[in-house]
Design a protein around this motif. Structure first.
Motif, PDB file in Angstrom:
ATOM      1  N   TYR A  27       9.760  -2.712 -36.849  1.00 35.71           N
ATOM      2  CA  TYR A  27       9.969  -3.989 -37.571  1.00 35.71           C
ATOM      3  C   TYR A  27      10.575  -3.765 -38.826  1.00 35.71           C
ATOM      4  O   TYR A  27      11.451  -4.454 -39.398  1.00 35.71           O
ATOM      5  N   LEU A  28      10.187  -2.833 -39.631  1.00 29.83           N
ATOM      6  CA  LEU A  28      10.941  -2.290 -40.779  1.00 29.83           C
ATOM      7  C   LEU A  28      12.243  -2.264 -40.766  1.00 29.83           C
ATOM      8  O   LEU A  28      13.140  -2.485 -41.539  1.00 29.83           O
ATOM      9  N   GLY A  29      12.653  -1.545 -39.572  1.00 30.77           N
ATOM     10  CA  GLY A  29      14.010  -1.020 -39.545  1.00 30.77           C
ATOM     11  C   GLY A  29      14.787  -2.419 -39.241  1.00 30.77           C
ATOM     12  O   GLY A  29      15.683  -2.581 -39.793  1.00 30.77           O
ATOM     13  N   HIS A  30      14.177  -3.331 -38.343  1.00 28.44           N
ATOM     14  CA  HIS A  30      14.717  -4.488 -38.346  1.00 28.44           C
ATOM     15  C   HIS A  30      14.858  -5.343 -39.431  1.00 28.44           C
ATOM     16  O   HIS A  30      16.074  -6.168 -39.699  1.00 28.44           O
ATOM     17  N   VAL A  31      13.963  -5.522 -40.384  1.00 32.35           N
ATOM     18  CA  VAL A  31      13.938  -5.978 -41.356  1.00 32.35           C
ATOM     19  C   VAL A  31      15.276  -5.418 -42.622  1.00 32.35           C
ATOM     20  O   VAL A  31      16.176  -6.156 -43.071  1.00 32.35           O
ATOM     21  N   PRO A  57       7.262 -11.320 -38.195  1.00 30.63           N
ATOM     22  CA  PRO A  57       6.652 -10.454 -37.303  1.00 30.63           C
ATOM     23  C   PRO A  57       6.283 -11.181 -36.027  1.00 30.63           C
ATOM     24  O   PRO A  57       6.260 -10.706 -34.934  1.00 30.63           O
ATOM     25  N   LYS A  58       5.844 -12.461 -36.226  1.00 31.89           N
ATOM     26  CA  LYS A  58       5.444 -13.152 -34.845  1.00 31.89           C
ATOM     27  C   LYS A  58       6.502 -13.633 -34.017  1.00 31.89           C
ATOM     28  O   LYS A  58       6.361 -13.199 -32.731  1.00 31.89           O
ATOM     29  N   GLN A  59       7.572 -14.107 -34.720  1.00 31.26           N
ATOM     30  CA  GLN A  59       8.856 -14.263 -33.698  1.00 31.26           C
ATOM     31  C   GLN A  59       9.359 -12.924 -33.035  1.00 31.26           C
ATOM     32  O   GLN A  59       9.668 -13.247 -31.928  1.00 31.26           O
ATOM     33  N   ARG A  60       9.403 -11.717 -33.870  1.00 31.79           N
ATOM     34  CA  ARG A  60       9.887 -10.708 -33.233  1.00 31.79           C
ATOM     35  C   ARG A  60       8.959 -10.212 -32.247  1.00 31.79           C
ATOM     36  O   ARG A  60       9.322  -9.786 -31.201  1.00 31.79           O
ATOM     37  N   TYR A  61       7.727 -10.546 -32.334  1.00 24.72           N
ATOM     38  CA  TYR A  61       6.759 -10.175 -31.373  1.00 24.72           C
ATOM     39  C   TYR A  61       6.838 -10.920 -30.079  1.00 24.72           C
ATOM     40  O   TYR A  61       6.752 -10.165 -28.811  1.00 24.72           O
ATOM     41  N   ARG A  62       7.015 -12.255 -29.994  1.00 22.23           N
ATOM     42  CA  ARG A  62       7.298 -12.863 -28.955  1.00 22.23           C
ATOM     43  C   ARG A  62       8.395 -12.731 -28.242  1.00 22.23           C
ATOM     44  O   ARG A  62       8.592 -12.656 -27.263  1.00 22.23           O
TER      45      ARG A  62
END
Length: 424
Positions: free
Chosen positions: A116-120, A129-134
């Motif tokens: 997620y840090l790389g995605h940001v 984080p919740k949207q990416r997790y879903r």
């Protein structure tokens, strides 16, 4: 027709000055325009410039990919050989391979946060984080990561992951790290055999030969130590670890298919959750039954445990996400290069004997691993290359014959006048 002419007339009347202007400009341009040969030279120069730019861009991107590939290969080699050597060093003070496996697997929880840090930092469209997790949970199905999916799709892979690492670490206690690392390379041959049987993958004779090399190398490695019980158990543990790794990969492809980077990161983090919830009881049982016992927590070498876990985490990150920046074949080469690194370290730190049988076994297994890296259509590429070479040879031969043939008529033309004058 009248309407059409009425429309065209005003347009032609209004545009007449412009048309004349363009005609004049065209005449001026025609006077100033270069000759056709010069125009072709300019067009060729422009086209050559575009081709050179494209070639330059392609070469730069390929150089970058190769550069990152070398960096990833060095990272894979150093992390894998470093974790193996550090595990060997840890067991001198902390004889608990299953506890070390459990401790290192818990670090897999960092996969998704790191992704997620790389995605940001990299993605243009930021997600919470919740949207990416879903979004990544869609990998498990339409309903996401439910309790049923967790036990049916994640739990079996958690068991295989634990068995693979535990058998590998337990084998390090029995035999030297060189034999462990080279025997673990046989997992690629096992993956091919299982994929051919279970997934009905394409049959390739070269890969069958590579599998035979792997089996022959295992037998020769066992013979190198004289079939002692200690070495036979260690070799059996490594072969079991390689088999569990191959089963993990084939079942993942069969049940889950292929995963994107975010989905793979989430899956590996889920394995850490399974490890904490359901595997934690086993190290506790082993501790109280004194199968894996240590006197106090102060004696535990936490530096070695954390160092091993970080190196293993780095190895898995490079192995799973390195294909984003380089070729998969280069990543696999890092595993093979760890064998000579471990051999050099064992040569100076242990009493390993590199007899002819062991060296031949290492070479055979390494050769089989390299044969398995060949792409599926390698034979087609080789045939195309051979046909191109044959065509070039055939083209060169007629050109040489043409030069000889073109020279003969010239000689005949020169000699015929003398013949005629001589006859007269």
């Amino acid at each position: 027709m009248k309407k059409h002419s009425a429309r065209v007339a005003p347009l032609s009347a209004c545009n007449s000055p412009v048309l004349t202007l363009t005609k004049v400009e065209g005449d001026e341009r025609s006077r100033e325009s270069p000759a056709p040969a010069e125009a072709q030279m300019q067009a060729g120069a422009e086209g050559g410039g575009r081709v050179s730019r494209c070639c330059w861009k392609c070469s730069v991107t390929q150089l970058k990919k190769i550069f990152w590939g070398v960096a990833v290969v060095l990272g894979v080699c150093s992390s894998w050989s470093g974790s193996t050597q550090l595990a060997k060093l840890t067991f001198k003070k902390f004889d608990a391979p299953f506890t070390l496996t459990w401790f290192a697997t818990n670090w897999n929880f960092l996969f998704f946060p790191l992704y997620y840090l790389g995605h940001v930092f990299k993605s243009a469209e930021k997600q919470s984080p919740k949207q990416r997790y879903r979004e990544c949970c869609r990998f498990f199905g339409d309903n996401g990561l439910t309790l049923k999916v967790f036990f049916t799709k994640a739990a079996p892979f958690g068991v295989l992951w634990t068995l693979t690492n535990y058998l590998y670490l337990h084998a390090i206690k029995k035999i030297n790290t060189t034999d462990v690392s080279v025997l673990f390379c046989c997992n690629k041959a096992f993956v091919f055999l299982l994929s051919w049987i279970v997934l009905r993958d394409r049959f390739m004779g070269v890969r069958i030969v590579a599998a035979i090399f792997a089996i022959a190398g295992i037998v020769m490695m066992t013979y190198a130590d004289g079939f002692h019980s200690h070495s036979v158990i260690g070799i059996a543990l490594v072969v079991g670890s390689a088999s569990m790794s191959a089963l993990y990969k084939v079942l993942f492809k069969l049940l889950l298919g292929s995963a994107k980077f975010g989905e793979a990161a989430l899956f590996l983090s889920v394995l850490a959750v399974f490890n904490v919830l359901f595997v934690t009881c086993i190290p506790v049982i082993l501790y109280f039954t004194k199968v894996e016992y240590w006197s106090s927590f102060a004696v535990v070498p936490w530096g070695n445990l954390c160092g091993f876990s970080i190196l293993l985490l780095t190895f898995n990150i490079l192995l799973n996400f390195g294909i984003a920046i380089t070729y998969p074949t280069l990543i696999s080469l890092g595993i093979v290069l760890s064998v000579p690194v471990n051999a050099v370290v064992d040569h100076y730190t242990s009493e390993i004997v590199f007899n002819s049988v062991r060296v031949i076994a290492i070479v055979i297994i390494g050769l089989g691993f390299l044969l398995l890296l060949l792409p599926e259509e390698w034979d087609v590429w080789v045939i195309k290359l051979l046909t191109r070479l044959k065509v070039r040879k055939k083209e060169e031969i007629p050109e040489g014959n043409g030069d000889i043939a073109s020279g003969l008529p010239n000689k005949s033309r020169r000699t015929r006048p003398s013949m005629s004058s001589f006859a007269h």
